[in-house]
Structures are given as structure tokens and as C-alpha cells.
Motif scaffolding. Structure first.
Motif, short mmCIF file in Angstrom:
data_model
loop_
_atom_site.label_atom_id
_atom_site.label_comp_id
_atom_site.label_asym_id
_atom_site.label_seq_id
_atom_site.Cartn_x
_atom_site.Cartn_y
_atom_site.Cartn_z
N GLY A 11 69.30 75.27 61.03
CA GLY A 11 70.73 75.48 61.17
C GLY A 11 71.41 75.63 59.83
N ASP A 12 70.93 74.86 58.83
CA ASP A 12 71.48 74.99 57.48
C ASP A 12 71.23 76.38 56.92
OD1 ASP A 12 72.58 72.36 56.82
OD2 ASP A 12 70.53 71.65 57.00
N ARG A 13 70.08 76.93 57.21
CA ARG A 13 69.75 78.25 56.68
C ARG A 13 70.69 79.31 57.26
NH1 ARG A 13 64.69 79.28 54.43
NH2 ARG A 13 63.60 77.35 53.88
N VAL A 14 70.95 79.23 58.54
CA VAL A 14 71.86 80.18 59.17
C VAL A 14 73.26 80.03 58.58
CG1 VAL A 14 72.94 80.88 61.33
CG2 VAL A 14 70.52 80.26 61.30
N ALA A 15 73.72 78.78 58.48
CA ALA A 15 75.08 78.54 57.99
C ALA A 15 75.24 78.99 56.55
CB ALA A 15 75.41 77.05 58.12
N GLU A 16 74.24 78.75 55.72
CA GLU A 16 74.35 79.14 54.32
C GLU A 16 74.39 80.66 54.17
OE1 GLU A 16 72.09 77.77 50.26
OE2 GLU A 16 72.75 76.34 51.78
N ALA A 17 73.62 81.36 55.00
CA ALA A 17 73.64 82.82 54.96
C ALA A 17 74.99 83.35 55.45
CB ALA A 17 72.51 83.40 55.80
N LEU A 18 75.56 82.74 56.48
CA LEU A 18 76.88 83.16 56.95
C LEU A 18 77.94 82.96 55.88
CD1 LEU A 18 76.88 81.71 60.59
CD2 LEU A 18 76.57 84.09 59.92
N GLN A 19 77.90 81.82 55.22
CA GLN A 19 78.87 81.54 54.16
C GLN A 19 78.76 82.55 53.03
OE1 GLN A 19 78.34 77.97 51.72
NE2 GLN A 19 80.49 77.47 52.09
N VAL A 23 81.92 84.69 55.79
CA VAL A 23 82.39 84.23 57.10
C VAL A 23 83.20 82.96 56.92
CG1 VAL A 23 81.66 83.37 59.36
CG2 VAL A 23 80.44 85.27 58.28
N ARG A 24 84.39 82.94 57.51
CA ARG A 24 85.26 81.77 57.40
C ARG A 24 85.30 80.94 58.67
NH1 ARG A 24 90.88 84.00 55.27
NH2 ARG A 24 90.50 85.45 56.97
N CYS A 25 84.94 81.54 59.82
CA CYS A 25 84.94 80.75 61.05
C CYS A 25 83.90 81.31 62.01
CB CYS A 25 86.32 80.72 61.69
SG CYS A 25 86.96 82.33 62.16
N ALA A 41 77.39 74.60 59.68
CA ALA A 41 78.52 75.44 59.27
C ALA A 41 79.74 74.59 58.97
CB ALA A 41 78.82 76.46 60.36
N LYS A 42 80.00 73.62 59.81
CA LYS A 42 81.13 72.72 59.57
C LYS A 42 80.98 71.99 58.23
CE LYS A 42 83.40 68.58 61.35
NZ LYS A 42 83.34 67.49 62.36
N ALA A 43 79.76 71.54 57.92
CA ALA A 43 79.52 70.82 56.66
C ALA A 43 79.79 71.70 55.45
CB ALA A 43 78.08 70.31 56.63
N ARG A 44 79.70 73.01 55.62
CA ARG A 44 79.93 73.95 54.51
C ARG A 44 81.37 74.48 54.49
NH1 ARG A 44 74.83 73.45 55.45
NH2 ARG A 44 73.29 73.94 53.83
N VAL A 73 81.72 86.51 63.83
CA VAL A 73 80.54 85.78 64.25
C VAL A 73 80.85 84.89 65.44
CG1 VAL A 73 78.77 84.10 63.58
CG2 VAL A 73 79.59 85.80 61.92
N ALA A 74 80.02 85.01 66.48
CA ALA A 74 80.08 84.12 67.63
C ALA A 74 78.70 83.51 67.81
CB ALA A 74 80.50 84.87 68.88
#
Length: 586
Positions: A11-19, A23-25, A41-44, A73-74
Motif C-alpha cells: 500500500g505504501d508503494r502505491v501511495a508513494e507513486a500516486l503522490q 495526486v492530492r486526493c 495515502a493518508k499518512a503521506r 484517482v478512485a
């Protein structure tokens, strides 16, 4: 590595790539299959906007993408979470909107074995997206996001799906323990074979996942029409006496360039009709922008430039453009450029960039200005006559509220930063004639699919993409039923939208032709439902208008409440009108 929280699981990998992709939300409806993505994602610092229907999440991502140019992103859970998004995905595909849908999936080793919410998702989703990416290893999660963002923006924009099995998203220690427990401790040959298979399976899943993750953003070139097509278009325009442009949503696919495009359209000095997301491109009252009698104007024009507009049902499959006219089609899609009508000049590339290139080449061509002035004046006079006719129809009084008068009042009341979201049939189609979007990218409608139910999701995405904007939803009473529950989401997330429900107690767009042709109103009758009370039940503000004398003060009150941070629903009882007789589309 970045300064973000540590990469502890998939999950961290996905969130870091989105950031990394701006991506803001993330719009979502929670599910155990995707929980690690949402938490990471919330942590980032990404905002997690949870809604009450997965379709709403995709509609919100769609609106965000259209307004910002950054793919929205959804994230939804497996199985029914994904099947609930199909209509919204198809709407994004046909509207050419770059959306990233991240979907959960059953554990990799249990797929096809009856796991919870386990179905083969590819045949359901793949026809509606540009790319279906199925992940099998943890280390591929970040690169999959990178590929998805590039694919969504490249060429003709559109949605992309990433399938993330749940066992790739949680931390390695927990997953290894889960598989060890599943393998058991038996000593039979079958037990040992199962342990060997699962151990090897887990090793492959996590192979390479200890390597540092460095998110990359792939550059995507804006497709450009060839110089030969530009020269051909210039030659055609030089000979034209009555040129006309129709500009559609695809021309504003590069959202950041909207203001530059508007300037270029002004410099071209060609009368223009705006449709879809291009509505509002020239502001409220630009002298080149025409709003009415488009069919007649197209039949009179000797040269028509379609910028990001296919010859589909909206142009009567190309029949609105007379055969003797020279047709220029600028479109990212070669198929759309040639749909139902082969153009004389096919400029395959970004339509907005093509118009800007033409403007640069024609800059300062005073002769063209003089030659087209009388033609533009003729169209403006026709527009003025139609506006006067609309004003006369707005004066008609009845038992409840004249919808045209209501929309005229809304036009006067809405702020200069208003962003209009259209979700409905008859009422919204009337609004398209009456309301004047104020600025570029200030009108959102579903697009070619004609999907009802986009309103709440579009408003969420718009409000977060444009926090300084004043977001109005124009709901038909039929369409309102799809998104009414999302007033709960508006309240929880502090989204102060203003929804105006045109309540004429029916599916009026359908009833118009059905009753006339079949003499039967079956399934088209609704009630004067108290939608405002439902909104109040979710914690929003509800207002009711039943008489014309209440309109102006109530709309002003709605704006006042929204400015205080509260979402508002205004339920307006409408009279029936004949404004849109003969409006059936096929």
C-alpha cells in the motif's frame, strides 16, 4: 527514497507513486482489499474522500481530471465494488477523461477458488479502459501506477484500471505468516507439496521488494497534427466566406492551456459554438460565441472546423454539415475525426494545440476579419432574437415555477466563480440554453454517454479541484435520486455545494415523446418528493420553492448558507413547459 513515511508494505508503494504524480486526493468507498492503500495515502498527506457509492468515487475522479489535467484517482474494493463502477468507467471512456481506478482483488493464490468477492474482473472492466493492469508481484505496484498515469494521458485520454490483489498490499511478515498458516503442518505428501507451492509463491510475490523504491513520472508528449494539415486548413480558411467552428471537450484536454486556447480562438475571429467542457471557454458574452440555432448555422457555413467534436448523434451523424461545405476535423482520434463523415482535412492531434497553431499562423490577418464580420453579425442577430424569445417564454406564469424564469434567476444570482454541474434530462437541457458559464472549465456534464447520476460525484471532484469555486449542481428530479445519498458525504467532508432540483414530478424528457407517440405515460411519473427534507436528514440545509415570488430570495439564501460552509439543496416545484418539444435523440 523520499522523506515520506517508510515503505512498509505494498500500500505504501502505491501511495508513494500516486503522490509523485501530483495526486492530492483519492475518492473511495472502503473495503478490506484496499485498506493499506488508503492508510498509506493518508499518512503521506493525501486526502481520502469516502463516498456512499463506488460510482460516485469514479465520477469524482473524472471531474477532478477534467478540471486539473492530472488523472483523477478512485480506489474500490474487489468484486461488487468494481462492478458498481462500470457505468462511471464507461462514461469516462466516452468522455475521454483520464481516470485511474485502483481495484482490490482476492489473494493471488486463492483466485478462482471461491474466495470472498472473487470474480474474474478483466472481462468486465477491460472493454471500458485503455489499459487493464493485473499485478502479481509487490515490486511491480509502483511501476504499474507510473504506466497507468502515462497511458491515461497519452493520445486519446481515458481511464485505466490497476488490479491489486490484497496479499500484495499488506506487510510481508503478516502475509508470510498468513500463507504459513494456510499451508498447515501436515506431513503427508500432499501437505508437503502444498507448503512447497505456497512457499515458492510467496517468494516470487516478494522477490525484489526490498530494493529502494524511486517513483518516476513518465513524460507524455501532446499529439500534434502535421504541418501539411495546418497548411491545408489555412488554405481552406483563406477561401472561406462563412466559416464556423464547433469546439468540444477534447480541445480542453490540456486543462492548463485553457486560457491560451481562449485567446487563440479570439484571434482566429471565426464564429464558434462551444460544447461539453469547452462551454465557458470564452466567458459569458464573447462576440464570437454563438449559443443558438447551431443546426441552421452549420447548414449555411461554407467551411466547418470541428475541434475535438465527432460527427455523432449530436451533429446528426454529420448531416448538420452540408455536403458542399469544406470540413476540417481536428481530433486526437483518427476514428472520431472520420466518424460518419470523411473530412477534407483530417488534423490528427490535439485539437486545442491545432487551434493555437492556426491562430499563430493567421495572426494579424485583417482581411479575414473584414470578410467574416458580416457573417458573424448575422449569427449574433439570430442569437439575440432567440434570447429575446427565451425571455418571453420566461414571463409565462403558472401554478408553480416557470423553469426558464428559474434559470434566468440563477444566471443572475450565481457568482463569477460559479462552476456548474449538470445532471438530468429535460431541466438540464433547458439550462444548457439559458445559463452562461462564466470562465473556462466551469461547466461539467456527462458527455456523449448521457449518463444520469454524475452530479454528486462531479460536484465532489469539482469542489476539491477548485476550492475557491462556487459549485452548483443542476439536478433533474429523476437524476437527483441517484446522488441524493451523497449529501451525507458533502456534510462529512465539508463540501458546500448548492444543489437545485428542478422538480416537475416526472421523467419529463422521456415523457415528452413517449406520451405523444404512444399515448401512455407508463414509468415516467414521479412525485413532488420532499428532496430538501432528505438533505436535511443528512445534516445539510434544505430549502423549498413552490412559487415564483420565492425564487430570488431563496437562491440568495442558498448562496449565503454555502458561503458559511454548509451544503444546500433547493427543491423547486416546476411547471411543465413546451420549451423542448421534439427533443428525442437516437
Amino acid at each position: 527514497m523520499t522523506n515520506n513515511p517508510a515503505v512498509r508494505h505494498g500500500g505504501d508503494r502505491v501511495a508513494e507513486a500516486l503522490q509523485a504524480h501530483g495526486v492530492r486526493c483519492i475518492f473511495t468507498l472502503c473495503g478490506g482489499h484496499i485498506s493499506p492503500i488508503l492508510s498509506a495515502a493518508k499518512a503521506r498527506g493525501l486526502r481520502i474522500v469516502d463516498v456512499r457509492d463506488e460510482a460516485t468515487a469514479v465520477f469524482a475522479a473524472d471531474a477532478s481530471a477534467r478540471l486539473t489535467g492530472v488523472p483523477g484517482v478512485a480506489a474500490v474494493t474487489a468484486g461488487p465494488g468494481i462492478t458498481n463502477t462500470i457505468t462511471a468507467l464507461k462514461n469516462a471512456q466516452l468522455a475521454q477523461s483520464p481516470v485511474i481506478l485502483i481495484g482490490g482483488a482476492a489473494p493471488t493464490a486463492l483466485q478462482g477458488r471461491g474466495a470472498l468477492q472473487d470474480i474474474d474482473q478483466r472481462p468486465l472492466v477491460e472493454p471500458h479502459v485503455k489499459l487493464f493492469k493485473k499485478i502479481r508481484r509487490v515490486r511491480d505496484l509502483g511501476p504499474a501506477v507510473e504506466e497507468a498515469f502515462a497511458a491515461a494521458r497519452d493520445g486519446v485520454p481515458g481511464p485505466v484500471f490497476i488490479e491489486c490483489p490484497v496479499d500484495l498490499l499488506y506487510d510481508e511478515v503478516s502475509i508470510r505468516q498468513w500463507y504459513a498458516d494456510a499451508a498447515g503442518k501436515g506431513t503427508s505428501l500432499a501437505d508437503r507439496a502444498l507448503r512447497y507451492y505456497l512457499t515458492r509463491h510467496v517468494r516470487r510475490m516478494f522477490e525484489g521488494s526490498q530494493e529502494p523504491m524511486v517513483p518516476r513520472v513518465r513524460s507524455v508528449e501532446t499529439p500534434r497534427a502535421g504541418d501539411a494539415q495546418v497548411r491545408s486548413a489555412l488554405a481552406v480558411l483563406a477561401k472561406a466566406e462563412r466559416p464556423l467552428m464547433v469546439i468540444g471537450s477534447q480541445a480542453v484536454a490540456c486543462a492548463a492551456d485553457a486560457a491560451t486556447l481562449a485567446q487563440a480562438v479570439g484571434e482566429l475571429n471565426i464564429p464558434v459554438y462551444l460544447s461539453g467542457m469547452a462551454r465557458g471557454l470564452l466567458g459569458r458574452d464573447h462576440p464570437l460565441q454563438m449559443r443558438h440555432q447551431r443546426r441552421q448555422a452549420l447548414r449555411e457555413a461554407d467551411c466547418v472546423l470541428l475541434a475535438g467534436v465527432p460527427c455523432d448523434f449530436r451533429l446528426d451523424y454529420g448531416k448538420h454539415v452540408r455536403r458542399s461545405a469544406t470540413l476540417i476535423a481536428a481530433n486526437r482520434s483518427a476514428k472520431d475525426a472520420r466518424l460518419n463523415r470523411r473530412p477534407d482535412v483530417a488534423a490528427i492531434g490535439d485539437a486545442g494545440l491545432f487551434l493555437r497553431t492556426l491562430a499563430q499562423s493567421l495572426h494579424g490577418a485583417g482581411a479575414a476579419d473584414a470578410r467574416w464580420a458580416a457573417w458573424a453579425a448575422q449569427l449574433r442577430e439570430r442569437d439575440a432574437q432567440r434570447e429575446a424569445d427565451i425571455d418571453r417564454q420566461a414571463e409565462a406564469s403558472g401554478e408553480f415555477v416557470n423553469p426558464i424564469a428559474l434559470l434566468r434567476a440563477l444566471e443572475r444570482e450565481a457568482g463569477e466563480n460559479a462552476l456548474l454541474v449538470a445532471d438530468g434530462g429535460d431541466f438540464v437541457a433547458t439550462a444548457a440554453y439559458v445559463l452562461h458559464p462564466r470562465t473556462p472549465l466551469s461547466w461539467l456534464d456527462p458527455g456523449a454517454f448521457g449518463t444520469l447520476g454524475v452530479g454528486a460525484g462531479f460536484a465532489l471532484g469539482a469542489a476539491l479541484a477548485r476550492p475557491e469555486g462556487e459549485v452548483w449542481i443542476l439536478f433533474g428530479d429523476g437524476a437527483c435520486g441517484y446522488g441524493l445519498v451523497e449529501f451525507d458525504s458533502f456534510v462529512r467532508h465539508g463540501i458546500p455545494v448548492i444543489a437545485v432540483v428542478g422538480n416537475d414530478a416526472g421523467w419529463t424528457q422521456i415523457a415528452r415523446e413517449q406520451v405523444k407517440m404512444l399515448h401512455d405515460d407508463v414509468a415516467t411519473v414521479l412525485a413532488r418528493t420532499a428532496y430538501h427534507e432528505v438533505a436535511e436528514g443528512f445534516g445539510a440545509e434544505g430549502l423549498l420553492i413552490t412559487r415564483a415570488s420565492e425564487v430570488e430570495a431563496t437562491l440568495a439564501r442558498a448562496r449565503e448558507l454555502a458561503r458559511s460552509g454548509k451544503p444546500v439543496l433547493v427543491n423547486v416545484w416546476l411547471d411543465k413547459t413546451e420549451f423542448r418539444e421534439g427533443s428525442l435523440s437516437m
